[in-house]
Write an enzyme that holds these catalytic residues in place. Structure first.
Site, PDB file in Angstrom:
ATOM      1  N   LYS A 173       0.862  -1.185   0.000  1.00 13.55           N
ATOM      2  CA  LYS A 173       0.000   0.000   0.000  1.00 13.55           C
ATOM      3  C   LYS A 173       0.897   1.233   0.000  1.00 13.55           C
ATOM      4  O   LYS A 173       1.509   1.583   1.011  1.00 13.55           O
ATOM      5  CB  LYS A 173      -0.917   0.052   1.233  1.00 13.55           C
ATOM      6  CG  LYS A 173      -1.974   1.150   1.054  1.00 13.55           C
ATOM      7  CD  LYS A 173      -2.491   1.738   2.332  1.00 13.55           C
ATOM      8  CE  LYS A 173      -1.883   3.016   2.782  1.00 13.55           C
ATOM      9  NZ  LYS A 173      -1.871   4.158   1.845  1.00 13.55           N
ATOM     10  N   GLU A 248       8.957   0.945  11.304  1.00 15.88           N
ATOM     11  CA  GLU A 248      10.057   1.912  11.247  1.00 15.88           C
ATOM     12  C   GLU A 248       9.407   3.282  11.302  1.00 15.88           C
ATOM     13  O   GLU A 248       8.790   3.726  10.339  1.00 15.88           O
ATOM     14  CB  GLU A 248      10.836   1.687   9.956  1.00 15.88           C
ATOM     15  CG  GLU A 248      12.241   2.213  10.044  1.00 15.88           C
ATOM     16  CD  GLU A 248      12.310   3.611   9.526  1.00 15.88           C
ATOM     17  OE1 GLU A 248      12.013   4.531  10.327  1.00 15.88           O
ATOM     18  OE2 GLU A 248      12.630   3.802   8.356  1.00 15.88           O
ATOM     19  N   CYS A 282      13.624   9.992   7.997  1.00 17.09           N
ATOM     20  CA  CYS A 282      13.504   9.594   9.402  1.00 17.09           C
ATOM     21  C   CYS A 282      14.840   9.558  10.119  1.00 17.09           C
ATOM     22  O   CYS A 282      14.909   9.714  11.322  1.00 17.09           O
ATOM     23  CB  CYS A 282      12.845   8.230   9.496  1.00 17.09           C
ATOM     24  SG  CYS A 282      13.821   6.974   8.667  1.00 17.09           S
ATOM     25  N   GLU A 380       9.550  15.681  16.265  1.00 21.38           N
ATOM     26  CA  GLU A 380      10.151  15.400  14.952  1.00 21.38           C
ATOM     27  C   GLU A 380       9.889  16.567  13.999  1.00 21.38           C
ATOM     28  O   GLU A 380       8.764  17.058  13.889  1.00 21.38           O
ATOM     29  CB  GLU A 380       9.565  14.118  14.364  1.00 21.38           C
ATOM     30  CG  GLU A 380      10.231  13.727  13.053  1.00 21.38           C
ATOM     31  CD  GLU A 380       9.786  12.360  12.541  1.00 21.38           C
ATOM     32  OE1 GLU A 380       8.588  12.039  12.630  1.00 21.38           O
ATOM     33  OE2 GLU A 380      10.650  11.620  12.032  1.00 21.38           O
TER      34      GLU A 380
HETATM   35  N1  LIG Z   1       9.623   7.070   9.610  1.00 18.07           N
HETATM   36  C1  LIG Z   1       9.522   7.662   8.464  1.00 18.07           C
HETATM   37  O1  LIG Z   1      10.315   7.400   7.623  1.00 18.07           O
HETATM   38  C2  LIG Z   1       8.422   8.585   8.182  1.00 18.07           C
HETATM   39  C3  LIG Z   1       7.874   9.390   9.157  1.00 18.07           C
HETATM   40  N2  LIG Z   1       6.890  10.217   8.841  1.00 18.07           N
HETATM   41  C4  LIG Z   1       6.352  11.085   9.900  1.00 18.07           C
HETATM   42  O2  LIG Z   1       4.962  11.048   9.805  1.00 18.07           O
HETATM   43  C5  LIG Z   1       4.427  12.340   9.637  1.00 18.07           C
HETATM   44  C6  LIG Z   1       3.189  12.262   8.813  1.00 18.07           C
HETATM   45  O3  LIG Z   1       3.452  11.717   7.524  1.00 18.07           O
HETATM   46  P1  LIG Z   1       2.409  10.733   6.862  1.00 18.07           P
HETATM   47  O4  LIG Z   1       2.692  10.442   5.473  1.00 18.07           O
HETATM   48  O5  LIG Z   1       1.054  11.275   7.152  1.00 18.07           O
HETATM   49  O6  LIG Z   1       2.723   9.395   7.642  1.00 18.07           O
HETATM   50  P2  LIG Z   1       1.693   8.317   8.082  1.00 18.07           P
HETATM   51  O7  LIG Z   1       2.286   7.537   9.175  1.00 18.07           O
HETATM   52  O8  LIG Z   1       0.378   8.941   8.264  1.00 18.07           O
HETATM   53  O9  LIG Z   1       1.562   7.393   6.768  1.00 18.07           O
HETATM   54  C7  LIG Z   1       2.394   6.304   6.477  1.00 18.07           C
HETATM   55  C8  LIG Z   1       1.582   5.240   5.751  1.00 18.07           C
HETATM   56  O10 LIG Z   1       0.607   4.694   6.642  1.00 18.07           O
HETATM   57  C9  LIG Z   1      -0.682   4.781   6.053  1.00 18.07           C
HETATM   58  N3  LIG Z   1      -1.702   4.866   7.081  1.00 18.07           N
HETATM   59  C10 LIG Z   1      -2.293   5.971   7.608  1.00 18.07           C
HETATM   60  N4  LIG Z   1      -3.216   5.611   8.542  1.00 18.07           N
HETATM   61  C11 LIG Z   1      -3.194   4.257   8.612  1.00 18.07           C
HETATM   62  C12 LIG Z   1      -3.911   3.294   9.390  1.00 18.07           C
HETATM   63  N5  LIG Z   1      -4.815   3.644  10.285  1.00 18.07           N
HETATM   64  N6  LIG Z   1      -3.625   1.985   9.201  1.00 18.07           N
HETATM   65  C13 LIG Z   1      -2.687   1.604   8.332  1.00 18.07           C
HETATM   66  N7  LIG Z   1      -2.003   2.469   7.533  1.00 18.07           N
HETATM   67  C14 LIG Z   1      -2.238   3.776   7.683  1.00 18.07           C
HETATM   68  C15 LIG Z   1      -0.577   6.002   5.157  1.00 18.07           C
HETATM   69  O11 LIG Z   1      -1.621   6.047   4.217  1.00 18.07           O
HETATM   70  P3  LIG Z   1      -2.096   7.404   3.524  1.00 18.07           P
HETATM   71  O12 LIG Z   1      -1.022   8.416   3.729  1.00 18.07           O
HETATM   72  O13 LIG Z   1      -2.271   7.020   2.118  1.00 18.07           O
HETATM   73  O14 LIG Z   1      -3.372   7.776   4.208  1.00 18.07           O
HETATM   74  C16 LIG Z   1       0.795   5.785   4.560  1.00 18.07           C
HETATM   75  O15 LIG Z   1       0.749   4.827   3.535  1.00 18.07           O
HETATM   76  C17 LIG Z   1       5.583  13.124   9.043  1.00 18.07           C
HETATM   77  O16 LIG Z   1       5.475  14.472   9.301  1.00 18.07           O
HETATM   78  C18 LIG Z   1       6.743  12.525   9.742  1.00 18.07           C
HETATM   79  O17 LIG Z   1       6.864  13.116  11.003  1.00 18.07           O
HETATM   80  C19 LIG Z   1       6.385  10.274   7.574  1.00 18.07           C
HETATM   81  C20 LIG Z   1       6.878   9.510   6.573  1.00 18.07           C
HETATM   82  C21 LIG Z   1       7.969   8.608   6.806  1.00 18.07           C
HETATM   83  O1  LIG Z   2      11.460   6.567   5.559  1.00 18.52           O
HETATM   84  C1  LIG Z   2      12.524   6.926   5.994  1.00 18.52           C
HETATM   85  O2  LIG Z   2      12.851   8.102   6.165  1.00 18.52           O
HETATM   86  C2  LIG Z   2      13.553   5.883   6.215  1.00 18.52           C
HETATM   87  O3  LIG Z   2      13.111   4.602   6.175  1.00 18.52           O
HETATM   88  C3  LIG Z   2      14.556   6.104   5.145  1.00 18.52           C
HETATM   89  O4  LIG Z   2      14.209   5.460   3.944  1.00 18.52           O
HETATM   90  C4  LIG Z   2      15.351   5.441   3.168  1.00 18.52           C
HETATM   91  C5  LIG Z   2      16.470   5.777   4.093  1.00 18.52           C
HETATM   92  O5  LIG Z   2      17.498   4.921   3.876  1.00 18.52           O
HETATM   93  C6  LIG Z   2      15.864   5.617   5.437  1.00 18.52           C
HETATM   94  O6  LIG Z   2      16.510   6.175   6.442  1.00 18.52           O
END
Ligand SMILES: NC(=O)C1=CN([C@@H]2O[C@H](COP(=O)(O)OP(=O)(O)OC[C@H]3O[C@@H](n4cnc5c(N)ncnc54)[C@H](OP(=O)(O)O)[C@@H]3O)[C@@H](O)[C@H]2O)C=CC1
Ligand SMILES: O=C(O)[C@@H](O)[C@@H]1OC[C@H](O)[C@H]1O
Length: 477
Positions: A173, A248, A282, A380
């Site tokens: 997804k 993650e 991240c 963050e």
């Molecule tokens: N660890 C990392 O690498 C990341 C961290 N982030 C953090 O998250 C914040 C928000 O970003 P965002 O894109 O909204 O991240 P989300 O955690 O909201 O989204 C990540 C994925 O999870 C999906 N998702 C959302 N709600 C659910 C649910 N209830 N059950 C299962 N899957 C779900 C999203 O779908 P959809 O978006 O299609 O609704 C997307 O595919 C950022 O500002 C940042 O702080 C964001 C991206 C990556």
């Molecule tokens: O989503 C992220 O920010 C991390 O999983 C990121 O994806 C590619 C980089 O290698 C990671 O740190």
């Protein structure tokens, strides 16, 4: 404008009356594509297809499964420019970074294909005569791969490659912000000789599609990259049918800069760790603690470095940053910048989100004289903003570094051996980088502690997430 279709059981499904979601180019605000919003029935069909396909896929020798990964890797490589252009158009990453990311996807598929001959069980001595105890490493079954928008190509590799070589099948997804690259990948899967149902793709919002996937009882593992609140929701969904999760999540990486460091190299390493992908990573350097004797010099040099950073059209290789992914993310980051001002920190470079032209722009920003308790040092910041604070002793710096609900990456910059060893032993983060930028290797282990995640990706240990241990007691006399 491109229109995509769900990819289920080896075929694209006509969109029919399904609602469609627009995909927006964050540099221009133009609609560049549309993807279907899957229904609950679509999600169930995709999981069923993966479930059925797994029965024969899991029985193939791993080395044969690996051959399909090599085939997909070659297809990705042959289409690297299409992937790069799609990625930049849908999420705003600079084109050179998008080309790199497409290359990583191909190489990551190959990396795990090469692990095929390294899936090993154990034979354990029994307490009984004429008995052996065998530990088998077996596939888990169906994996749901829920992806973020910041690395939409590379994360396909993280969800698909270890799963397939382990004998699992996958339902992907993509994020609603950047789903097109995943569908371009699905087109290659369709062209390849991979059996139907081994990889499926369903798009749509997390509230419906994400919940339906992680709550489906035929899903044995949910591997998700994204925010901590969504990770918690996924754990709850998976708990209902006791599925495994590998999460993650967010980070708030501390960077400790000691007075004895090589300052010029440190400035460059921190710059690269903060402004890659417009700060939307991240593992990014999120809060910098600089030792008092070099604080002023650090601030002067970092001010100069960030002041010459440029942002603009992500198709122009000469800029340092493209746009942010969407308006909402700009607002979240600006709220944090404003909170720092209100709490008494000083913005010395940037600090604005320009609105004079279309697109979701944010200036590269340096905030100094921060205090450890400020929001900008604890929450963050998924954007191009670097907050800096001063410290006196290493004890104090380690304490502030560890004082976080997050625990993904961290770094220390020093030329002193004892300081390095103390940091390795006392900084409690999944990853620590010494005298270099924050970025992991395929053969490492990318994993957070505390609320940064559970389980982990990459390398041999990442493969373990996709395998189950079974035991057999065999009386052979
Ligand atoms: N660890 C990392 O690498 C990341 C961290 N982030 C953090 O998250 C914040 C928000 O970003 P965002 O894109 O909204 O991240 P989300 O955690 O909201 O989204 C990540 C994925 O999870 C999906 N998702 C959302 N709600 C659910 C649910 N209830 N059950 C299962 N899957 C779900 C999203 O779908 P959809 O978006 O299609 O609704 C997307 O595919 C950022 O500002 C940042 O702080 C964001 C991206 C990556
Ligand atoms: O989503 C992220 O920010 C991390 O999983 C990121 O994806 C590619 C980089 O290698 C990671 O740190």
């Amino acid at each position: 404008m491109k229109q995509y279709q769900l990819f289920i059981n080896g075929a694209f499904v006509p969109n029919g009356s399904r609602e469609m979601a627009d995909v927006i180019n964050p540099a221009t605000e133009e609609v560049i594509g549309q993807v279907p919003k899957a229904t609950e029935a679509d999600v169930a069909a995709a999981v069923d297809a993966a479930y059925e396909a797994q029965k024969s896929w899991g029985k193939l020798p791993a080395v044969e499964r690996a051959n399909y990964l090599f085939e997909l890797a070659q297809l990705v490589e042959d289409n690297q420019e299409l992937f790069a252009q799609t990625n930049t158009a849908e999420m705003g990453k600079r084109i050179c970074e998008s080309r790199d990311e497409a290359g990583w996807l191909a190489e990551y598929l190959r990396f795990y294909a090469r692990q095929a001959r390294h899936i090993k069980g154990e034979i354990i001595t029994s307490d009984r005569p004429n008995e052996n105890i065998f530990l088998y490493k077996k596939p888990i079954g169906v994996c749901a791969g829920i992806m973020p928008w910041n690395f939409p190509l590379f994360l396909i590799g993280r969800k698909v490659a270890p799963a397939l070589v382990a004998g699992d099948t996958v339902v992907l997804k993509p994020s609603s912000d950047s789903p097109m690259g995943c569908y371009e990948f699905a087109k290659l899967v369709e062209q390849s000789s991979l059996p139907a149902g081994v990889i499926n793709v369903v798009s749509g919002g997390g509230a419906l599609v994400g919940n339906a996937l992680s709550g489906n009882e035929k899903v044995a593992l949910v591997t998700m990259t994204g925010s901590t609140p969504v990770g918690k929701q996924i754990m709850k969904n998976a708990a209902d049918h006791v599925a495994r999760v590998s999460l993650e999540l967010g980070g708030k990486a501390p960077v400790i800069v000691m007075a004895d460091c090589d300052l010029d190299a440190t400035i460059e390493n921190i710059f690269n760790s903060r402004f890659l992908n417009c700060g939307q990573v991240c593992n990014a350097a999120e809060r910098v603690y600089v030792q008092a004797p070099i604080y002023d010099e650090f601030v002067a040099k970092m001010t100069e470095r960030i002041a010459r950073a440029t942002y603009g059209d992500p198709l122009d290789d000469s800029v340092d940053m493209g746009p942010m992914v969407n308006r909402r993310q700009v607002e979240i980051v600006m709220d944090l910048v404003n909170s720092a001002k209100e709490e008494g920190a000083k913005i010395v470079v940037g600090g604005n989100a320009p609105t004079d032209k279309k697109g979701y722009w944010m200036e590269p920003t340096l905030i100094v004289d921060c205090k450890h308790e400020m929001r900008v040092m604890t929450e963050e910041i998924f954007g191009p903003v670097l907050p800096v604070a001063k410290f006196e002793t290493l004890d104090e710096a380690i304490e502030m570094a560890n004082d976080s609900t997050y625990g993904l990456t961290s770094s220390i910059h020093t030329t002193d051996h004892d300081t390095v060893m103390r940091a390795l032993n006392e900084i409690n983060f999944g990853e620590i980088y010494v005298n270099r930028e924050h970025f992991e290797a395929f053969q490492g282990f990318h994993a957070g502690v505390r609320q940064s995640g559970l389980g982990g990706d990459d390398g041999e240990h990442g493969l373990e997430e996709f395998l189950e241990t079974h035991v057999a007691y065999v009386d052979w006399k």
